[in-house]
Design an enzyme around this catalytic site. Structure first.
Site, PDB file in Angstrom:
ATOM      1  N   TYR A  50      24.411  66.043 -22.853  1.00 26.04           N
ATOM      2  CA  TYR A  50      24.042  64.637 -23.044  1.00 26.04           C
ATOM      3  C   TYR A  50      23.983  64.210 -24.506  1.00 26.04           C
ATOM      4  O   TYR A  50      24.365  63.095 -24.841  1.00 26.04           O
ATOM      5  CB  TYR A  50      22.664  64.373 -22.411  1.00 26.04           C
ATOM      6  CG  TYR A  50      22.653  64.474 -20.903  1.00 26.04           C
ATOM      7  CD1 TYR A  50      22.851  63.356 -20.110  1.00 26.04           C
ATOM      8  CD2 TYR A  50      22.454  65.707 -20.266  1.00 26.04           C
ATOM      9  CE1 TYR A  50      22.838  63.444 -18.723  1.00 26.04           C
ATOM     10  CE2 TYR A  50      22.447  65.800 -18.882  1.00 26.04           C
ATOM     11  CZ  TYR A  50      22.640  64.668 -18.114  1.00 26.04           C
ATOM     12  OH  TYR A  50      22.643  64.758 -16.739  1.00 26.04           O
ATOM     13  N   HIS A 106      19.366  73.599  -7.360  1.00 22.98           N
ATOM     14  CA  HIS A 106      19.079  72.595  -8.381  1.00 22.98           C
ATOM     15  C   HIS A 106      17.564  72.387  -8.400  1.00 22.98           C
ATOM     16  O   HIS A 106      17.071  71.295  -8.110  1.00 22.98           O
ATOM     17  CB  HIS A 106      19.843  71.304  -8.091  1.00 22.98           C
ATOM     18  CG  HIS A 106      20.044  70.420  -9.293  1.00 22.98           C
ATOM     19  ND1 HIS A 106      21.285  69.986  -9.702  1.00 22.98           N
ATOM     20  CD2 HIS A 106      19.159  69.890 -10.169  1.00 22.98           C
ATOM     21  CE1 HIS A 106      21.147  69.221 -10.784  1.00 22.98           C
ATOM     22  NE2 HIS A 106      19.865  69.135 -11.084  1.00 22.98           N
ATOM     23  N   ASN A 146      26.320  71.103 -18.670  1.00 23.22           N
ATOM     24  CA  ASN A 146      25.694  69.784 -18.676  1.00 23.22           C
ATOM     25  C   ASN A 146      25.399  69.422 -20.118  1.00 23.22           C
ATOM     26  O   ASN A 146      24.737  70.191 -20.838  1.00 23.22           O
ATOM     27  CB  ASN A 146      24.368  69.792 -17.904  1.00 23.22           C
ATOM     28  CG  ASN A 146      24.565  70.024 -16.419  1.00 23.22           C
ATOM     29  OD1 ASN A 146      25.687  69.992 -15.911  1.00 23.22           O
ATOM     30  ND2 ASN A 146      23.474  70.261 -15.717  1.00 23.22           N
ATOM     31  N   ASN A 196      21.871  75.464 -11.310  1.00 26.47           N
ATOM     32  CA  ASN A 196      21.954  74.378 -12.269  1.00 26.47           C
ATOM     33  C   ASN A 196      20.875  74.541 -13.335  1.00 26.47           C
ATOM     34  O   ASN A 196      19.683  74.568 -13.016  1.00 26.47           O
ATOM     35  CB  ASN A 196      21.740  73.031 -11.581  1.00 26.47           C
ATOM     36  CG  ASN A 196      21.733  71.895 -12.599  1.00 26.47           C
ATOM     37  OD1 ASN A 196      22.764  71.553 -13.160  1.00 26.47           O
ATOM     38  ND2 ASN A 196      20.554  71.349 -12.885  1.00 26.47           N
ATOM     39  N   GLU A 197      21.296  74.633 -14.580  1.00 30.09           N
ATOM     40  CA  GLU A 197      20.381  74.652 -15.721  1.00 30.09           C
ATOM     41  C   GLU A 197      19.244  75.660 -15.567  1.00 30.09           C
ATOM     42  O   GLU A 197      18.072  75.276 -15.472  1.00 30.09           O
ATOM     43  CB  GLU A 197      19.795  73.251 -15.972  1.00 30.09           C
ATOM     44  CG  GLU A 197      20.832  72.188 -16.248  1.00 30.09           C
ATOM     45  CD  GLU A 197      20.219  70.885 -16.777  1.00 30.09           C
ATOM     46  OE1 GLU A 197      18.986  70.815 -16.928  1.00 30.09           O
ATOM     47  OE2 GLU A 197      20.987  69.949 -17.053  1.00 30.09           O
ATOM     48  N   ARG A 203      29.808  66.242  -6.917  1.00 27.74           N
ATOM     49  CA  ARG A 203      28.910  67.373  -7.141  1.00 27.74           C
ATOM     50  C   ARG A 203      27.534  67.020  -6.568  1.00 27.74           C
ATOM     51  O   ARG A 203      26.903  66.074  -7.032  1.00 27.74           O
ATOM     52  CB  ARG A 203      28.790  67.674  -8.633  1.00 27.74           C
ATOM     53  CG  ARG A 203      27.779  68.768  -8.913  1.00 27.74           C
ATOM     54  CD  ARG A 203      27.612  69.094 -10.387  1.00 27.74           C
ATOM     55  NE  ARG A 203      26.609  70.143 -10.486  1.00 27.74           N
ATOM     56  CZ  ARG A 203      25.514  70.097 -11.241  1.00 27.74           C
ATOM     57  NH1 ARG A 203      25.282  69.069 -12.015  1.00 27.74           N
ATOM     58  NH2 ARG A 203      24.656  71.086 -11.236  1.00 27.74           N
ATOM     59  N   GLU A 263      27.623  67.632 -15.793  1.00 24.85           N
ATOM     60  CA  GLU A 263      26.759  66.468 -16.016  1.00 24.85           C
ATOM     61  C   GLU A 263      27.015  65.915 -17.403  1.00 24.85           C
ATOM     62  O   GLU A 263      27.213  66.673 -18.358  1.00 24.85           O
ATOM     63  CB  GLU A 263      25.261  66.809 -15.927  1.00 24.85           C
ATOM     64  CG  GLU A 263      24.752  67.064 -14.538  1.00 24.85           C
ATOM     65  CD  GLU A 263      23.258  67.382 -14.500  1.00 24.85           C
ATOM     66  OE1 GLU A 263      22.515  66.909 -15.385  1.00 24.85           O
ATOM     67  OE2 GLU A 263      22.859  68.108 -13.575  1.00 24.85           O
TER      68      GLU A 263
END
Ligand code: NAG
Ligand code: NAG
Length: 512
Positions: free
Chosen positions: A351, A162, A349, A206-207, A117, A416
């Protein structure tokens, strides 16, 4: 390991992932073709599962003004305000992947990755953000990278945006200006035309939550403009519409010939209620709706549009502030219908996890104040180098289950997931993080029955962690930023991950 020239292996992998897509024309049906078969045991990945690593253009490429690349908003912010980056670090050179991409592909091979990616720098392709100038050197760079990946049996999973907006588009207001959707559609068309013959998985944004934070705060994200509770909502509104338009563009003009998939990646912590009180349970759910639902509800829910709880709270707060309109824009009913269902997969994503309780927070106005949720860290979980990152593997399984329940039927790609430290080569904590999170993901797949179809670890390389600079490290590979050659060195975690990626299973000990 996938050896050089085994493109048939990639094709087989793709065929399994893609299934038969011919004749599947509507948003509601074709996503079902991305369903993977059940694995044989809880510790095994399903056949066709994508396993790899992720990066982003501004964080690794460098070459910030090389060969005709235009300036982007991160170039501008860090050049004007070096103090916003830890130690004055910026992405001017970063990992120099603009010149060293072949080493990145070798690193992926050594990891036994079958997917990479990466993101495309808009300003490297369109220096002015528009199609008046198309930079051939930029096209050449990504063509070389994509071809080398495919030669090595590694599938490209490409993020279009991104965070690195061409500066020329910030001059006209950036994402809060609805015309940005037009520019994004034309940029996407250039990508489909030039790379769509070989790229089969596209991520539009992305995000978005991080993108719009650049319009709600100073010094944290480009373009660093403080219009909280207004600029961020306007930016979100444009991004959602831009995403939907690119999805429709692909369906109408490229799907039949290119046979690929288009989705979006949203980021979320797991918001755990601080106690089992109704108030805290509702606060945690409200946090999820303000964090994920703002983008996911319009695109992935049956009803479409913004989450009702957001609509109601932002409208009420706007009225209480004496405003003649809600700070959260509205979609017309035609727009609601147009946006609903515009994704082939749900990219996520993830974490870490936080505790949530109800309460007043944030400036007035702001998204935080509208949400009315106070989030804080757990006491007793290991802390990574990033202040916001605690190691809480069970939150990953809960988040995957929540997404699958809230937005049923969409295949999920974990785009992610990773751990930050200060750069040790013997990164046992990173290995522990990956294995414990992968175990929870496999439970979410094999025990809970969710259709997760891929996983790309963040990150392939140590890289520019935005305003945290190069001090905080997420890489499977170390990069020596003091050496002009930017050598890559495998950390210990690569050995474990390469073994997992090759065997397509997690040793059973990680489930005990
Ligand atoms: C809430 O209830 C669940 C299920 O009974 C329990 O597992 C959990 O520990 C409780 N959480 C708190 C914070 O008390
Ligand atoms: C690994 O994690 C543990 C637990 O949080 C911590 O005490 C230790 O300092 C970490 N090790 C390194 C090298 O960061």
């Amino acid at each position: 390991m996938l050896s050089k020239g085994v493109v048939s292996l990639l094709t087989a992998c793709l065929a399994l992932v893609a299934g038969s897509t011919l004749g599947a024309a509507t948003a509601g049906t074709h996503r079902r073709h991305l369903r993977l078969p059940r694995a044989g045991a809880v510790n095994q990945f399903p056949d066709g599962f994508m396993l790899g690593a992720a990066t982003a253009s501004y964080q690794i490429e460098g070459g910030w003004d090389a060969d005709g690349k235009g300036e982007n908003i991160w170039d501008r912010m860090f050049h004007e305000h070096p103090e916003y980056g830890t130690n004055g670090d910026n992405g001017d050179v970063a990992c120099d992947s603009y010149h060293k991409y072949a080493e990145d592909v070798q690193a992926l091979k050594n990891l036994n990755a079958n997917v990479y990616r990466f993101s495309i720098s808009w300003a490297r392709i369109l220096p002015n953000g528009d199609t008046d100038v198309i930079n051939q050197a930029g096209l050449d760079y990504y063509n070389s990278l994509i071809d080398l990946l495919l030669e090595n049996g590694i599938q490209p999973l490409v993020t279009m945006y991104h965070w690195d907006l061409p500066q020329s588009l910030q001059y006209i207001g950036g994402w809060p200006n609805p015309i940005l959707a037009d520019y994004f559609v034309e940029y996407a068309r250039v990508l489909f035309e030039n790379f769509g013959d070989r790229v089969k998985f596209w991520i539009t944004f992305n995000e978005p939550a991080a993108v719009v934070s650049g319009y709600a705060s100073v010094g944290r994200a480009a373009p660093s403009l403080p219009a909280p509770g207004i600029g961020d909502y306007l930016a979100a509104h444009t991004i959602i519409k831009a995403h939907a338009r690119v999805y429709h563009l692909y369906q109408e003009q490229y799907k039949a010939s290119q046979q690929g998939y288009v989705g979006i990646t949203l980021n979320s912590a797991w918001n755990e209620p601080a106690t089992n009180s109704t108030e805290d349970i509702e606060a945690a759910e409200r946090a999820r709706q303000f964090e994920v639902g703002i983008y996911a509800h319009p695109i992935f829910s049956e009803e479409g549009d913004y989450p009702p709880v957001m609509r109601q709270r932002v409208d009420a707060n706007s009225a209480a502030e004496g405003r003649p309109r809600s700070r959260l824009p509205s979609f017309t009913s035609e727009e609601v219908a147009y946006i609903r269902g515009t994704s082939d997969f749900f990219g996520v994503n993830h974490y870490s996890s936080v505790l949530s309780t109800s309460g007043e927070t944030g400036t007035i106005p702001s998204k935080e104040h509208d949400a009315g949720v106070i989030s804080y860290s757990f006491d007793s979980y290991p802390q990574a180098a990033s202040s916001w990152l605690q190691v809480i593997p069970w939150g990953f399984r809960k988040l995957l289950n929540w997404i699958a329940a809230e937005y049923p039927e969409y295949p999920i790609i974990v785009t992610e997931n990773g751990y930050s430290d200060w750069g040790e080569l013997d990164d046992k904590n990173r290995t522990d993080y990956y294995t414990s999170y992968l175990a929870e993901m496999l439970k979410a797949i094999n025990t809970d029955g969710n259709n997760v179809i891929g996983y790309t670890a963040w990150s392939l390389l140590d890289n520019l962690e935005w305003t945290d600079g190069f001090a905080i490290k997420f890489g499977l590979y170390q990069v020596d930023f003091n050496d002009p050659e930017r050598p890559r060195t495998a950390k210990d975690s690569v050995q474990t991950m390469a073994q997992i990626y090759a065997s397509k299973e997690l040793p059973i000990e990680y489930f005990e």
